[in-house]
Design a protein around this motif. Structure first.
Motif, PDB file in Angstrom:
ATOM      1  N   VAL A 237      61.425  68.731  51.288  1.00 34.58           N
ATOM      2  CA  VAL A 237      61.430  67.300  50.996  1.00 34.58           C
ATOM      3  C   VAL A 237      60.602  67.047  49.743  1.00 34.58           C
ATOM      4  CG1 VAL A 237      60.738  65.017  51.807  1.00 34.58           C
ATOM      5  CG2 VAL A 237      61.811  66.627  53.388  1.00 34.58           C
ATOM      6  N   LEU A 238      61.268  66.531  48.701  1.00 34.90           N
ATOM      7  CA  LEU A 238      60.602  66.263  47.438  1.00 34.90           C
ATOM      8  C   LEU A 238      59.948  64.892  47.410  1.00 34.90           C
ATOM      9  CD1 LEU A 238      63.293  67.587  44.937  1.00 34.90           C
ATOM     10  CD2 LEU A 238      61.411  68.833  46.001  1.00 34.90           C
ATOM     11  N   ALA A 239      60.584  63.920  48.051  1.00 27.38           N
ATOM     12  CA  ALA A 239      60.055  62.562  48.067  1.00 27.38           C
ATOM     13  C   ALA A 239      60.674  61.807  49.224  1.00 27.38           C
ATOM     14  CB  ALA A 239      60.354  61.842  46.745  1.00 27.38           C
ATOM     15  N   SER A 240      59.930  60.837  49.750  1.00 25.76           N
ATOM     16  CA  SER A 240      60.403  60.032  50.872  1.00 25.76           C
ATOM     17  C   SER A 240      59.788  58.648  50.767  1.00 25.76           C
ATOM     18  CB  SER A 240      60.006  60.691  52.195  1.00 25.76           C
ATOM     19  OG  SER A 240      60.428  59.912  53.301  1.00 25.76           O
ATOM     20  N   GLY A 241      60.624  57.610  50.932  1.00 23.53           N
ATOM     21  CA  GLY A 241      60.116  56.254  50.846  1.00 23.53           C
ATOM     22  C   GLY A 241      61.237  55.273  50.590  1.00 23.53           C
ATOM     23  N   THR A 242      60.904  54.129  50.015  1.00 31.10           N
ATOM     24  CA  THR A 242      61.918  53.142  49.695  1.00 31.10           C
ATOM     25  C   THR A 242      62.806  53.666  48.565  1.00 31.10           C
ATOM     26  OG1 THR A 242      60.561  52.048  48.021  1.00 31.10           O
ATOM     27  CG2 THR A 242      60.324  51.291  50.309  1.00 31.10           C
ATOM     28  N   PRO A 243      64.036  53.141  48.450  1.00 25.29           N
ATOM     29  CA  PRO A 243      64.914  53.599  47.356  1.00 25.29           C
ATOM     30  C   PRO A 243      64.266  53.479  45.988  1.00 25.29           C
ATOM     31  CG  PRO A 243      66.178  52.347  48.953  1.00 25.29           C
ATOM     32  CD  PRO A 243      64.751  52.215  49.368  1.00 25.29           C
ATOM     33  N   ASP A 244      63.584  52.373  45.707  1.00 26.63           N
ATOM     34  CA  ASP A 244      62.957  52.191  44.396  1.00 26.63           C
ATOM     35  C   ASP A 244      61.879  53.233  44.134  1.00 26.63           C
ATOM     36  OD1 ASP A 244      64.552  50.048  43.815  1.00 26.63           O
ATOM     37  OD2 ASP A 244      63.062  48.521  44.348  1.00 26.63           O
ATOM     38  N   ALA A 245      61.132  53.593  45.172  1.00 27.54           N
ATOM     39  CA  ALA A 245      60.046  54.547  45.001  1.00 27.54           C
ATOM     40  C   ALA A 245      60.553  55.975  44.850  1.00 27.54           C
ATOM     41  CB  ALA A 245      59.084  54.458  46.186  1.00 27.54           C
ATOM     42  N   VAL A 246      61.682  56.279  45.491  1.00 24.53           N
ATOM     43  CA  VAL A 246      62.174  57.663  45.512  1.00 24.53           C
ATOM     44  C   VAL A 246      63.148  57.955  44.384  1.00 24.53           C
ATOM     45  CG1 VAL A 246      63.526  59.330  46.852  1.00 24.53           C
ATOM     46  CG2 VAL A 246      61.800  57.922  47.983  1.00 24.53           C
ATOM     47  N   LEU A 247      64.040  57.020  44.085  1.00 20.37           N
ATOM     48  CA  LEU A 247      65.105  57.284  43.120  1.00 20.37           C
ATOM     49  C   LEU A 247      64.646  57.018  41.690  1.00 20.37           C
ATOM     50  CD1 LEU A 247      68.106  55.742  45.104  1.00 20.37           C
ATOM     51  CD2 LEU A 247      67.383  58.137  44.997  1.00 20.37           C
ATOM     52  N   THR A 248      63.564  57.662  41.311  1.00 21.91           N
ATOM     53  CA  THR A 248      63.047  57.550  39.946  1.00 21.91           C
ATOM     54  C   THR A 248      63.655  58.652  39.084  1.00 21.91           C
ATOM     55  OG1 THR A 248      61.170  59.018  40.368  1.00 21.91           O
ATOM     56  CG2 THR A 248      60.874  56.666  40.861  1.00 21.91           C
ATOM     57  N   PRO A 249      63.693  58.460  37.765  1.00 25.72           N
ATOM     58  CA  PRO A 249      64.222  59.514  36.892  1.00 25.72           C
ATOM     59  C   PRO A 249      63.515  60.847  37.073  1.00 25.72           C
ATOM     60  CG  PRO A 249      64.006  57.461  35.680  1.00 25.72           C
ATOM     61  CD  PRO A 249      63.360  57.230  37.021  1.00 25.72           C
ATOM     62  N   GLU A 250      62.197  60.800  37.278  1.00 24.55           N
ATOM     63  CA  GLU A 250      61.443  62.051  37.439  1.00 24.55           C
ATOM     64  C   GLU A 250      61.850  62.783  38.716  1.00 24.55           C
ATOM     65  OE1 GLU A 250      59.404  59.179  34.905  1.00 24.55           O
ATOM     66  OE2 GLU A 250      60.118  59.050  36.991  1.00 24.55           O
ATOM     67  N   ASN A 251      61.957  62.045  39.824  1.00 16.11           N
ATOM     68  CA  ASN A 251      62.345  62.685  41.083  1.00 16.11           C
ATOM     69  C   ASN A 251      63.772  63.207  41.030  1.00 16.11           C
ATOM     70  OD1 ASN A 251      59.903  62.300  42.400  1.00 16.11           O
ATOM     71  ND2 ASN A 251      60.506  60.338  43.304  1.00 16.11           N
ATOM     72  N   LEU A 252      64.679  62.425  40.449  1.00 14.62           N
ATOM     73  CA  LEU A 252      66.079  62.853  40.375  1.00 14.62           C
ATOM     74  C   LEU A 252      66.225  64.083  39.488  1.00 14.62           C
ATOM     75  CD1 LEU A 252      67.868  59.390  40.170  1.00 14.62           C
ATOM     76  CD2 LEU A 252      67.667  60.915  42.148  1.00 14.62           C
ATOM     77  N   ALA A 253      65.418  64.178  38.436  1.00 17.78           N
ATOM     78  CA  ALA A 253      65.461  65.364  37.592  1.00 17.78           C
ATOM     79  C   ALA A 253      65.015  66.600  38.359  1.00 17.78           C
ATOM     80  CB  ALA A 253      64.572  65.163  36.367  1.00 17.78           C
ATOM     81  N   ARG A 254      64.037  66.433  39.225  1.00 17.17           N
ATOM     82  CA  ARG A 254      63.572  67.559  40.039  1.00 17.17           C
ATOM     83  C   ARG A 254      64.646  68.001  41.030  1.00 17.17           C
ATOM     84  NH1 ARG A 254      58.617  65.882  43.220  1.00 17.17           N
ATOM     85  NH2 ARG A 254      58.471  68.111  43.693  1.00 17.17           N
ATOM     86  N   ALA A 255      65.357  67.025  41.603  1.00 20.23           N
ATOM     87  CA  ALA A 255      66.356  67.345  42.629  1.00 20.23           C
ATOM     88  C   ALA A 255      67.675  67.810  42.044  1.00 20.23           C
ATOM     89  CB  ALA A 255      66.590  66.131  43.516  1.00 20.23           C
ATOM     90  N   PHE A 256      68.063  67.270  40.899  1.00 21.05           N
ATOM     91  CA  PHE A 256      69.386  67.552  40.352  1.00 21.05           C
ATOM     92  C   PHE A 256      69.345  68.284  39.018  1.00 21.05           C
ATOM     93  CE2 PHE A 256      69.917  63.962  43.183  1.00 21.05           C
ATOM     94  CZ  PHE A 256      71.107  64.249  43.846  1.00 21.05           C
ATOM     95  N   GLY A 257      68.132  68.640  38.578  1.00 22.61           N
ATOM     96  CA  GLY A 257      68.022  69.240  37.250  1.00 22.61           C
ATOM     97  C   GLY A 257      68.203  70.739  37.188  1.00 22.61           C
ATOM     98  N   GLY A 258      68.490  71.372  38.334  1.00 20.15           N
ATOM     99  CA  GLY A 258      68.763  72.814  38.326  1.00 20.15           C
ATOM    100  C   GLY A 258      67.521  73.664  38.334  1.00 20.15           C
ATOM    101  N   GLU A 259      66.337  73.085  38.601  1.00 22.33           N
ATOM    102  CA  GLU A 259      65.127  73.893  38.648  1.00 22.33           C
ATOM    103  C   GLU A 259      65.089  74.735  39.918  1.00 22.33           C
ATOM    104  OE1 GLU A 259      62.673  69.983  37.328  1.00 22.33           O
ATOM    105  OE2 GLU A 259      61.501  71.663  38.071  1.00 22.33           O
ATOM    106  N   ASP A 260      64.397  75.859  39.844  1.00 18.78           N
ATOM    107  CA  ASP A 260      64.104  76.622  41.041  1.00 18.78           C
ATOM    108  C   ASP A 260      62.848  76.021  41.644  1.00 18.78           C
ATOM    109  OD1 ASP A 260      63.415  78.388  43.012  1.00 18.78           O
ATOM    110  OD2 ASP A 260      63.875  80.170  41.833  1.00 18.78           O
ATOM    111  N   LEU A 261      63.007  75.347  42.769  1.00 19.98           N
ATOM    112  CA  LEU A 261      61.909  74.559  43.315  1.00 19.98           C
ATOM    113  C   LEU A 261      61.129  75.287  44.399  1.00 19.98           C
ATOM    114  CD1 LEU A 261      63.835  71.191  43.468  1.00 19.98           C
ATOM    115  CD2 LEU A 261      62.170  71.900  41.768  1.00 19.98           C
ATOM    116  N   ARG A 262      61.330  76.556  44.550  1.00 18.00           N
ATOM    117  CA  ARG A 262      60.555  77.268  45.565  1.00 18.00           C
ATOM    118  C   ARG A 262      59.085  77.321  45.184  1.00 18.00           C
ATOM    119  NH1 ARG A 262      63.215  82.946  46.744  1.00 18.00           N
ATOM    120  NH2 ARG A 262      63.580  82.834  44.533  1.00 18.00           N
TER     121      ARG A 262
END
Length: 262
Positions: A237-262
């Protein structure tokens, strides 16, 4: 219980709908020897409140379907604790407290099952070995069909439905189960806008009565108006909360940017 009484049923909101604490799971390797190199979920934790819709967001393979399977008791986690309304997943499932709509349903389109037949399977957990529906069961099926506006198609063969109609059938199956918690894995994939709006209205009615919904979706545009809470996942879980708090450009880049998040 009449259909009107059934629609008015409310549930207690004193206990969280879903609690996941440090959940980890690694699938067996494709060779059948040991486990895969990377866990599908690694120490994931989240909470779904009663009276709310929670959206689960992440790329394909991020662990969303794995989470649903763990919550339904279909897989045994390597580590971690899960509960649904304060009960273990298997106990909640046996008690009919949780309903599940997976991404795809393995139903033969040529098999002579009607819409009513499929929705009626939501009552099987309440029946004896004869699988014979009683009056209350038939009323529950009728009420669920009315909720998703498929009563006029109740006798239609399941293979003759559109994709949106078929998804509504499987939502109705969970509704007639009278589950307080619904888990929906990509419920709007391939669904027309009319069917999507109808399903959303049904889910809103459920949470207004104290139910809870956890659903996965790729529709980030519609998510803020759909979900009360959002959980962003990429194997954890990268982030959890209200849509405005979670769906930020920074969080979306972490989730959808192709990084290895281990």
């Amino acid at each position: 219980m009449s259909r009107a009484d059934r629609a008015a049923v409310t549930w207690s909101t004193a206990v969280d709908a879903v609690t996941v604490d440090d959940l980890s799971y690694t699938y067996p390797s494709s060779s059948g020897r040991g486990r895969a190199a990377r866990p599908a979920l690694d120490k994931a934790s989240l909470t779904v409140r009663t009276g709310s819709i929670t959206g689960l967001v992440g790329v394909n393979g991020a662990g969303k379907s794995t989470l649903f399977k763990a919550l339904m008791g279909m897989i045994e986690p390597d580590t971690g604790d899960l509960s649904i309304l304060g009960q273990a997943p298997q106990a909640a499932r046996r008690a009919g407290l949780v309903g599940y709509v997976p991404q795809a349903e393995a139903i033969d389109d040529t098999f002579p099952l009607t819409v009513r037949d499929v929705v009626s399977t939501g009552r099987y957990g309440r029946l004896g070995t004869t699988r014979r529906l009683g009056r209350d069961d038939r009323l529950a099926v009728d009420a669920a069909l009315e909720q998703v506006r498929l009563a006029d198609l109740a006798d239609r063969q399941i293979g003759r439905l559109s994709g949106g109609q078929r998804r509504r059938v499987f939502v109705a199956r969970s509704l007639c189960q009278e589950a307080q918690v619904l888990l929906l894995d990509e419920p709007f994939a391939g669904v027309d806008r009319g069917s999507e709006a109808l399903v959303v209205a049904v889910l809103r009615d459920l949470v207004a009565r104290g139910g809870a919904v956890l659903l996965s979706t790729h529709d980030l545009v519609a998510l803020p108006s759909l979900a009360d809470h959002v959980v962003l996942v990429h194997h954890s879980v990268l982030a959890s909360g209200t849509p405005d708090a979670v769906l930020t450009p920074e969080n979306l880049a972490r989730a959808f940017g192709g990084e290895d998040l281990r």
